[in-house]
Design a protein around this motif. Structure first.
Motif, PDB file in Angstrom:
ATOM      1  N   ALA A 183       0.782  -1.217   0.144  1.00 54.59           N
ATOM      2  CA  ALA A 183      -0.025  -0.012   0.086  1.00 54.59           C
ATOM      3  C   ALA A 183       0.867   1.280  -0.191  1.00 54.59           C
ATOM      4  CB  ALA A 183      -1.070   0.041   1.250  1.00 54.59           C
ATOM      5  N   GLU A 184       0.437   2.225  -0.434  1.00 54.06           N
ATOM      6  CA  GLU A 184       0.967   3.700  -0.858  1.00 54.06           C
ATOM      7  C   GLU A 184       0.622   4.454   0.460  1.00 54.06           C
ATOM      8  OE1 GLU A 184       2.188   6.859  -4.336  1.00 54.06           O
ATOM      9  OE2 GLU A 184       0.421   5.478  -4.429  1.00 54.06           O
ATOM     10  N   MET A 185       1.586   5.029   1.194  1.00 52.09           N
ATOM     11  CA  MET A 185       1.281   6.004   2.399  1.00 52.09           C
ATOM     12  C   MET A 185       1.626   7.199   2.059  1.00 52.09           C
ATOM     13  SD  MET A 185       2.609   7.575   5.040  1.00 52.09           S
ATOM     14  CE  MET A 185       4.208   6.854   5.438  1.00 52.09           C
ATOM     15  N   ARG A 186       0.795   8.171   2.393  1.00 51.92           N
ATOM     16  CA  ARG A 186       0.905   9.691   2.107  1.00 51.92           C
ATOM     17  C   ARG A 186       0.910  10.266   3.491  1.00 51.92           C
ATOM     18  NH1 ARG A 186      -1.310   8.418  -2.572  1.00 51.92           N
ATOM     19  NH2 ARG A 186      -0.163   8.622  -4.609  1.00 51.92           N
ATOM     20  N   VAL A 187       1.821  11.221   3.977  1.00 51.20           N
ATOM     21  CA  VAL A 187       1.556  11.800   5.266  1.00 51.20           C
ATOM     22  C   VAL A 187       1.973  13.352   5.080  1.00 51.20           C
ATOM     23  CG1 VAL A 187       3.781  11.307   6.282  1.00 51.20           C
ATOM     24  CG2 VAL A 187       1.988  11.891   7.531  1.00 51.20           C
ATOM     25  N   LEU A 188       1.219  14.183   5.415  1.00 51.44           N
ATOM     26  CA  LEU A 188       1.562  15.676   5.656  1.00 51.44           C
ATOM     27  C   LEU A 188       1.308  16.346   7.070  1.00 51.44           C
ATOM     28  CD1 LEU A 188       0.885  18.282   3.018  1.00 51.44           C
ATOM     29  CD2 LEU A 188      -0.044  18.803   5.092  1.00 51.44           C
ATOM     30  N   TYR A 189       2.252  16.991   7.806  1.00 55.16           N
ATOM     31  CA  TYR A 189       2.016  17.511   8.980  1.00 55.16           C
ATOM     32  C   TYR A 189       1.929  18.862   8.822  1.00 55.16           C
ATOM     33  CZ  TYR A 189       4.443  13.102  10.381  1.00 55.16           C
ATOM     34  OH  TYR A 189       4.458  11.737  10.615  1.00 55.16           O
ATOM     35  N   HIS A 190       0.387  19.195   9.103  1.00 53.08           N
ATOM     36  CA  HIS A 190      -0.193  20.529   8.831  1.00 53.08           C
ATOM     37  C   HIS A 190       0.169  21.309  10.186  1.00 53.08           C
ATOM     38  CE1 HIS A 190      -3.052  23.253   7.134  1.00 53.08           C
ATOM     39  NE2 HIS A 190      -2.912  22.456   6.073  1.00 53.08           N
ATOM     40  N   THR A 191       1.142  22.207  10.328  1.00 51.74           N
ATOM     41  CA  THR A 191       1.611  22.697  11.701  1.00 51.74           C
ATOM     42  C   THR A 191       1.006  24.240  11.454  1.00 51.74           C
ATOM     43  OG1 THR A 191       3.415  21.465  11.630  1.00 51.74           O
ATOM     44  CG2 THR A 191       3.298  23.123  13.150  1.00 51.74           C
ATOM     45  N   ASN A 192       0.101  24.563  12.153  1.00 51.62           N
ATOM     46  CA  ASN A 192      -0.492  25.817  12.005  1.00 51.62           C
ATOM     47  C   ASN A 192      -0.370  26.959  12.908  1.00 51.62           C
ATOM     48  OD1 ASN A 192      -2.290  24.506  10.002  1.00 51.62           O
ATOM     49  ND2 ASN A 192      -3.315  23.734  11.365  1.00 51.62           N
ATOM     50  N   PHE A 193       0.016  27.929  12.438  1.00 49.71           N
ATOM     51  CA  PHE A 193       0.540  29.024  13.368  1.00 49.71           C
ATOM     52  C   PHE A 193      -0.372  30.326  13.156  1.00 49.71           C
ATOM     53  CE2 PHE A 193       3.949  26.602  12.429  1.00 49.71           C
ATOM     54  CZ  PHE A 193       4.918  26.778  13.741  1.00 49.71           C
ATOM     55  N   GLY A 194      -0.979  31.033  14.271  1.00 55.37           N
ATOM     56  CA  GLY A 194      -1.849  32.235  14.157  1.00 55.37           C
ATOM     57  C   GLY A 194      -1.175  33.411  14.966  1.00 55.37           C
ATOM     58  N   PHE A 195      -2.059  34.432  15.004  1.00 53.67           N
ATOM     59  CA  PHE A 195      -1.831  35.546  15.785  1.00 53.67           C
ATOM     60  C   PHE A 195      -1.548  35.242  17.145  1.00 53.67           C
ATOM     61  CE2 PHE A 195      -2.828  39.500  18.119  1.00 53.67           C
ATOM     62  CZ  PHE A 195      -2.118  40.325  17.705  1.00 53.67           C
ATOM     63  N   PRO A 196      -0.493  36.121  17.904  1.00 54.40           N
ATOM     64  CA  PRO A 196       0.330  37.037  17.286  1.00 54.40           C
ATOM     65  C   PRO A 196       1.719  36.503  16.638  1.00 54.40           C
ATOM     66  CG  PRO A 196       0.613  36.619  19.695  1.00 54.40           C
ATOM     67  CD  PRO A 196      -0.511  35.731  19.310  1.00 54.40           C
ATOM     68  N   MET A 197       1.965  35.075  16.822  1.00 50.93           N
ATOM     69  CA  MET A 197       3.166  34.657  15.942  1.00 50.93           C
ATOM     70  C   MET A 197       3.182  34.859  14.604  1.00 50.93           C
ATOM     71  SD  MET A 197       5.642  32.886  17.105  1.00 50.93           S
ATOM     72  CE  MET A 197       7.032  32.097  16.464  1.00 50.93           C
ATOM     73  N   VAL A 198       2.015  35.031  14.155  1.00 48.82           N
ATOM     74  CA  VAL A 198       1.589  35.389  12.464  1.00 48.82           C
ATOM     75  C   VAL A 198       1.363  36.754  12.516  1.00 48.82           C
ATOM     76  CG1 VAL A 198       0.420  35.091  10.390  1.00 48.82           C
ATOM     77  CG2 VAL A 198       1.144  33.005  11.818  1.00 48.82           C
ATOM     78  N   ASP A 199       2.172  37.615  12.309  1.00 53.20           N
ATOM     79  CA  ASP A 199       1.952  39.171  12.187  1.00 53.20           C
ATOM     80  C   ASP A 199       2.914  39.771  11.517  1.00 53.20           C
ATOM     81  OD1 ASP A 199       0.445  41.357  13.107  1.00 53.20           O
ATOM     82  OD2 ASP A 199       1.273  41.508  15.137  1.00 53.20           O
ATOM     83  N   TYR A 200       2.719  41.164  11.456  1.00 56.40           N
ATOM     84  CA  TYR A 200       3.571  42.150  10.526  1.00 56.40           C
ATOM     85  C   TYR A 200       4.831  41.918  11.150  1.00 56.40           C
ATOM     86  CZ  TYR A 200      -0.863  44.503   9.318  1.00 56.40           C
ATOM     87  OH  TYR A 200      -2.117  44.496   8.977  1.00 56.40           O
ATOM     88  N   GLY A 201       5.723  41.792  10.062  1.00 56.38           N
ATOM     89  CA  GLY A 201       7.239  41.809  10.369  1.00 56.38           C
ATOM     90  C   GLY A 201       7.758  40.391  10.717  1.00 56.38           C
ATOM     91  N   MET A 202       6.991  39.402  10.667  1.00 55.45           N
ATOM     92  CA  MET A 202       7.480  37.812  10.867  1.00 55.45           C
ATOM     93  C   MET A 202       8.472  37.455   9.641  1.00 55.45           C
ATOM     94  SD  MET A 202       4.360  35.486   9.726  1.00 55.45           S
ATOM     95  CE  MET A 202       3.549  35.435   8.114  1.00 55.45           C
ATOM     96  N   GLU A 203       9.212  36.513   9.872  1.00 60.30           N
ATOM     97  CA  GLU A 203      10.264  36.127   8.884  1.00 60.30           C
ATOM     98  C   GLU A 203      10.256  34.373   8.758  1.00 60.30           C
ATOM     99  OE1 GLU A 203      13.925  37.653   9.452  1.00 60.30           O
ATOM    100  OE2 GLU A 203      13.542  39.847   9.104  1.00 60.30           O
ATOM    101  N   LEU A 204      10.210  34.104   7.692  1.00 64.37           N
ATOM    102  CA  LEU A 204      10.196  32.542   7.457  1.00 64.37           C
ATOM    103  C   LEU A 204      11.337  32.423   6.712  1.00 64.37           C
ATOM    104  CD1 LEU A 204       8.772  29.798   7.755  1.00 64.37           C
ATOM    105  CD2 LEU A 204       7.602  30.430   5.642  1.00 64.37           C
ATOM    106  N   THR A 205      12.288  31.259   7.021  1.00 58.68           N
ATOM    107  CA  THR A 205      13.460  30.840   6.342  1.00 58.68           C
ATOM    108  C   THR A 205      13.512  29.288   6.241  1.00 58.68           C
ATOM    109  OG1 THR A 205      14.864  30.790   8.300  1.00 58.68           O
ATOM    110  CG2 THR A 205      15.010  32.754   7.164  1.00 58.68           C
ATOM    111  N   LEU A 206      13.961  28.791   5.356  1.00 58.44           N
ATOM    112  CA  LEU A 206      14.293  27.329   5.065  1.00 58.44           C
ATOM    113  C   LEU A 206      15.834  27.124   4.832  1.00 58.44           C
ATOM    114  CD1 LEU A 206      13.363  24.361   4.441  1.00 58.44           C
ATOM    115  CD2 LEU A 206      12.708  25.177   2.092  1.00 58.44           C
ATOM    116  N   GLY A 207      16.432  26.317   5.671  1.00 65.75           N
ATOM    117  CA  GLY A 207      17.856  26.094   5.475  1.00 65.75           C
ATOM    118  C   GLY A 207      18.552  27.608   5.348  1.00 65.75           C
ATOM    119  N   GLY A 208      18.382  28.519   6.172  1.00 66.44           N
ATOM    120  CA  GLY A 208      18.782  29.746   6.103  1.00 66.44           C
ATOM    121  C   GLY A 208      18.511  30.722   5.106  1.00 66.44           C
ATOM    122  N   GLN A 209      17.579  30.322   4.264  1.00 67.35           N
ATOM    123  CA  GLN A 209      17.275  31.118   3.099  1.00 67.35           C
ATOM    124  C   GLN A 209      15.813  31.698   3.310  1.00 67.35           C
ATOM    125  OE1 GLN A 209      19.571  32.118   0.536  1.00 67.35           O
ATOM    126  NE2 GLN A 209      20.909  31.157   1.868  1.00 67.35           N
TER     127      GLN A 209
END
Length: 308
Positions: A183-209
């Motif tokens: 059987a084929e297994m698929r998984v996705l970890y839906h990690t949900n952030f909201g205010f005040p973590m999600v606000d003006y000025g937030m920055e998101l980086t992947l591997g430092g970029q």
């Protein structure tokens, strides 16, 4: 464990604890949860009636996890096939919603949005405080089964650990094919952030970029093994600055943002499969009968006055 802790308190649960609770109002009535408080600024609920996913989560008193308008709906009120197979949109609440294990994105082949795993009650096999380890931890573990008599049959074995006195949690998953066929297994970890973590000025980086977190359709990035994802919000008069670092061994990382007023959600989603142009999932992981797949996710929270 620090040898004099026991001499400083009447009950070690004053320092950190895992407590079983049951919600008792509205559509959340009857939902079982395990309330973690590490004593190091991290507090969260592991939802036993929702696949051992994570509901509310706060860091140093600041709410981090996004919450759906309906709250944490009891599984008995959930219909995954509603609205053309997108019924989970009525209940996708909390810091972590694990999508899978037969489907991970848009409805396909008769399977609902994000698959049949979300909101499935778990069998809790253990929880509590492990004080006698060199690094004391809070922990919970259990299993969740999704089985189709004519299709894929999987069992998720999950363990969650959070060190006492720290602001870090780890999700350790093992998925076993318990069916009679490959059987084929698929998984996705839906990690949900909201205010005040999600606000003006937030920055998101992947591997430092730095990467974009724009409103609209999800964007899926191939992920070099060992790279981390960092979400940083600046401080303000009401809440301190904070950084979340997510580490996983999964090959894809998806970003989804709904910036509309009264929604304001940012979802960071490690996955074992790519996203196709039509929004469905690409190839997953094939498991033979009895074969297992393992992964580990960690989330670490720091503030500006802490060393990384």
């Amino acid at each position: 464990m620090t040898p004099d802790w026991r001499d400083r308190v009447a009950d070690l649960r004053q320092v950190a604890s895992v407590r079983r609770i049951v919600l008792d109002d509205g559509p959340e009535r009857g939902v079982r949860a395990l309330a973690f408080d590490t004593g190091g600024g991290l507090a969260f609920w592991v939802l036993a009636d929702r696949s051992l996913d994570i509901g509310p989560l706060s860091f140093r008193g600041m709410p981090v996890g996004w919450q759906h308008p309906a709250g944490f709906v009891a599984p008995g009120l959930h219909d995954a096939q509603a609205d053309g197979g997108t019924g989970i949109q009525r209940a996708m609440s909390g810091f972590l919603v694990t999508c899978g294990l037969d489907n991970a994105r848009q409805p396909r082949d008769g399977m609902p949005l994000h698959g049949s795993l979300p909101l499935t009650p778990a069998r809790v096999t253990g929880c509590g405080e492990a004080w006698d380890r060199e690094e004391p931890v809070l922990h919970a573990e259990g299993e969740v089964t999704t089985a189709h008599m004519g299709g894929a049959c999987f069992r998720l074995f999950r363990r969650i650990e959070a060190p006492v006195g720290a602001a870090r949690l780890t999700v350790i998953d093992r998925v076993e094919n318990i069916g009679p066929e490959r059987a084929e297994m698929r998984v996705l970890y839906h990690t949900n952030f909201g205010f005040p973590m999600v606000d003006y000025g937030m920055e998101l980086t992947l591997g430092g970029q730095e990467i974009a977190a724009e409103h609209g359709a999800p964007v899926c990035h191939p992920t070099p093994i060992g790279s981390s994802v960092d979400l940083t919000r600046p401080g303000c008069t009401r809440w301190p600055s904070a950084r979340m670092r997510m580490e996983s061994d999964l090959p894809y990382f998806q970003v989804w943002r709904d910036a509309r007023p009264r929604r304001n959600i940012l979802a960071l989603e490690p996955s074992n499969c790519d996203r196709a142009a039509d929004g469905t999932s690409g190839p997953g992981t094939w498991l033979e009968p009895g074969e297992s797949w393992r992964t580990r996710l960690s989330y670490t929270f720091t503030s500006q006055n802490q060393e990384e």
